[in-house]
Scaffold this motif. Structure first.
Motif, PDB file in Angstrom:
ATOM      1  N   PRO A  42       0.819  -1.217   0.000  1.00  0.00           N
ATOM      2  CA  PRO A  42       0.000   0.000   0.000  1.00  0.00           C
ATOM      3  C   PRO A  42       0.855   1.271   0.000  1.00  0.00           C
ATOM      4  CG  PRO A  42      -0.948  -1.610   1.492  1.00  0.00           C
ATOM      5  CD  PRO A  42       0.380  -2.161   1.050  1.00  0.00           C
ATOM      6  N   GLU A  43       1.944   1.241   0.761  1.00  0.00           N
ATOM      7  CA  GLU A  43       2.820   2.430   0.817  1.00  0.00           C
ATOM      8  C   GLU A  43       3.399   2.746  -0.557  1.00  0.00           C
ATOM      9  OE1 GLU A  43       2.954   0.572   4.938  1.00  0.00           O
ATOM     10  OE2 GLU A  43       2.979  -0.139   2.865  1.00  0.00           O
ATOM     11  N   ASP A  44       3.945   1.714  -1.229  1.00  0.00           N
ATOM     12  CA  ASP A  44       4.567   1.932  -2.536  1.00  0.00           C
ATOM     13  C   ASP A  44       3.520   2.300  -3.588  1.00  0.00           C
ATOM     14  OD1 ASP A  44       7.043   1.406  -1.470  1.00  0.00           O
ATOM     15  OD2 ASP A  44       7.124  -0.668  -2.195  1.00  0.00           O
ATOM     16  N   ALA A  45       2.367   1.648  -3.526  1.00  0.00           N
ATOM     17  CA  ALA A  45       1.322   1.896  -4.517  1.00  0.00           C
ATOM     18  C   ALA A  45       0.838   3.341  -4.452  1.00  0.00           C
ATOM     19  CB  ALA A  45       0.164   0.937  -4.296  1.00  0.00           C
ATOM     20  N   LEU A  46       0.517   3.805  -3.243  1.00  0.00           N
ATOM     21  CA  LEU A  46       0.009   5.175  -3.114  1.00  0.00           C
ATOM     22  C   LEU A  46       1.121   6.206  -3.292  1.00  0.00           C
ATOM     23  CD1 LEU A  46      -2.584   4.897  -0.193  1.00  0.00           C
ATOM     24  CD2 LEU A  46      -2.988   4.888  -2.659  1.00  0.00           C
ATOM     25  N   GLY A  47       2.335   5.854  -2.893  1.00  0.00           N
ATOM     26  CA  GLY A  47       3.463   6.758  -3.110  1.00  0.00           C
ATOM     27  C   GLY A  47       3.697   6.994  -4.591  1.00  0.00           C
ATOM     28  N   SER A  48       3.623   5.921  -5.380  1.00  0.00           N
ATOM     29  CA  SER A  48       3.786   6.039  -6.823  1.00  0.00           C
ATOM     30  C   SER A  48       2.663   6.871  -7.436  1.00  0.00           C
ATOM     31  CB  SER A  48       3.798   4.641  -7.462  1.00  0.00           C
ATOM     32  OG  SER A  48       3.790   4.722  -8.869  1.00  0.00           O
ATOM     33  N   ALA A  49       1.425   6.624  -6.985  1.00  0.00           N
ATOM     34  CA  ALA A  49       0.292   7.392  -7.502  1.00  0.00           C
ATOM     35  C   ALA A  49       0.431   8.873  -7.180  1.00  0.00           C
ATOM     36  CB  ALA A  49      -1.017   6.844  -6.918  1.00  0.00           C
ATOM     37  N   ALA A  50       0.886   9.176  -5.957  1.00  0.00           N
ATOM     38  CA  ALA A  50       1.058  10.572  -5.556  1.00  0.00           C
ATOM     39  C   ALA A  50       2.115  11.261  -6.414  1.00  0.00           C
ATOM     40  CB  ALA A  50       1.439  10.643  -4.079  1.00  0.00           C
TER      41      ALA A  50
END
Length: 419
Positions: free
Chosen positions: A402-410
């Motif tokens: 979740p951290e990497d997924a949302l970090g990439s989206a941001a």
């Protein structure tokens, strides 16, 4: 155009009845209005409302055009550059920022009084708001609601439906352990707008935000991150139907109505269908409430799935077009056509004629409309949504944390907004 200067609802009704609030229309005045041809108010509703306006304003003719939802945005964008376009258009909450930025909609902020603002649900105003300005009136009012199977809750030994998301997990785990239902929860988590709506509900519950006051992404931290972690954990724990990652709202309705799930998020339309013996195996067992909150943070949550009705910026009939918008969104019109679309007015939810026979649905919707938030208010929302859809799916499928997924989206959204 300072029309709305009487007391709130009275002003809207008075205008719709032709009491001179916008000045007399010129003879043979014609305005063109664009609507969608499915969902919410149907074509018959729109025609009925419009006929009432024309009867009260005999010198005005309203030409109605209906297109499928999928063609509504494209039709509006194409017509905005034409000298013979529309005077009034229906628009989705996710298009408001784009339409405002492109100069498609007239800014009607000065036409809306403080009284009107107060008498409509706060969440509904996010339908037509961008950068502190209002581009029309909220027209349809909708949020996803939380549905539960009363019989399954009772069978699992609970005397009430879950009130928080942690209680949902507790009840779902009990049902699974007791063999009441294999997968107690079903969601619409396909890589589509549906998953953004479910994520928005949870982000709201965990008191998160999509963007900060400067428009920078912040969903990758705090409540936004907790929301996605919660989604992933329900899959890992086996209490969410794994097919949810491929489901849309109609799939959710089918699974819930067949008794294969105890809990579901869906739009209000599912209430009637899940209680219809011809459409459902669980008629009479359906409970509904506003989406849940998080203990010590929020009492309820919701996502704005509403639509607005606005005057176009290039109309030659701005006053008449606004008068028509007022009429279509007035308490009188909304209350008399509330069967298919819930009203935007708070007082409607205390009107016995509106709520009779569906008190539980109206209470659930009222609480959701008070709590609901909008999806990211961005002119390039379509691209932003696609980015979020992909990232959330990666986390749900275990391809990314979740951290990497949302970090990439941001990061991608920041690049997008910096363009």
């Amino acid at each position: 155009m300072n029309i709305l200067r009487l007391s709130a609802a009275t002003a809207l009704v008075a205008s719709s009845l032709g009491l001179g609030m916008a000045g007399p229309a010129s003879a043979e005045t014609t305005i063109n209005a664009l609507y969608m041809s499915q969902a919410s108010y149907n074509e018959a509703d729109v025609r009925s409302m419009t006929e009432a306006f024309e009867k009260a304003n005999p010198d005005v003719k309203v030409n109605l055009e209906f297109v499928p939802y999928e063609g509504l945005r494209d039709k509006t964008l194409l017509a905005s550059s034409s000298s013979q376009g529309y005077d009034v258009v229906l628009f989705d909450v996710i298009w408001t920022a784009e339409y405002a930025k492109r100069g498609i909609l007239a800014d009607d902020t000065d036409n809306i009084s403080a009284e009107v603002k107060d008498e409509i649900f706060p969440g509904a105003w996010t339908t037509v708001e961008y950068n502190g300005h209002y581009y029309g009136m909220p027209w349809t009012n909708s949020s996803k609601l939380f549905f539960y199977n009363k019989e399954m809750v009772e069978k699992a030994g609970f005397d009430h439906a879950p009130q928080t998301w942690s209680e949902l997990v507790e009840q779902a785990q009990a049902m699974k352990e007791q063999g009441i239902v294999e997968y107690p929860i079903v969601w619409s988590w396909a890589q589509a707008e549906a998953v953004i709506c479910d994520y928005t509900v949870l982000l709201d519950a965990f008191d998160g935000k999509f963007l900060d006051k400067d428009g920078a992404p912040v969903f990758q931290e705090d409540g936004g991150l907790e929301a996605l972690k919660f989604m992933v954990s329900t899959l890992d724990d086996g209490i969410t139907n794994p097919n949810s990652t491929e489901y849309l709202e109609e799939d959710v309705r089918r699974v819930f109505s067949s008794g294969q799930a105890a809990f579901a998020l869906n739009w209000p339309y599912m209430y009637n269908l899940a209680n219809d013996p011809k459409e459902s195996d669980i008629s009479g067992k359906v409970g509904v409430m506003a989406p849940l909150g998080v203990k010590d943070r929020t009492e309820a949550s919701g996502v704005n799935g509403s639509m607005g009705l606005g005057v176009t910026a290039n109309t030659d009939n701005a006053d008449i077009a606004w008068k028509y918008v007022q009429h279509m969104s007035s308490p009188e019109m909304q209350n008399s056509h509330a069967e298919r679309s819930l009203p935007i007015w708070k007082a409607s939810f205390e009107n016995s004629e509106v709520i009779s026979g569906r008190e539980d649905l109206m209470k659930a919707a009222s609480n959701a409309f008070t709590a609901m938030i909008a999806r990211p208010t961005l002119p390039n929302y379509q691209e932003a949504s696609n980015i979020l859809q992909v990232s959330i799916q990666e986390a749900l499928l275990g391809a990314s944390s979740p951290e990497d997924a949302l970090g990439s989206a941001a990061d991608q959204l920041k690049s997008l907004t910096d363009q």
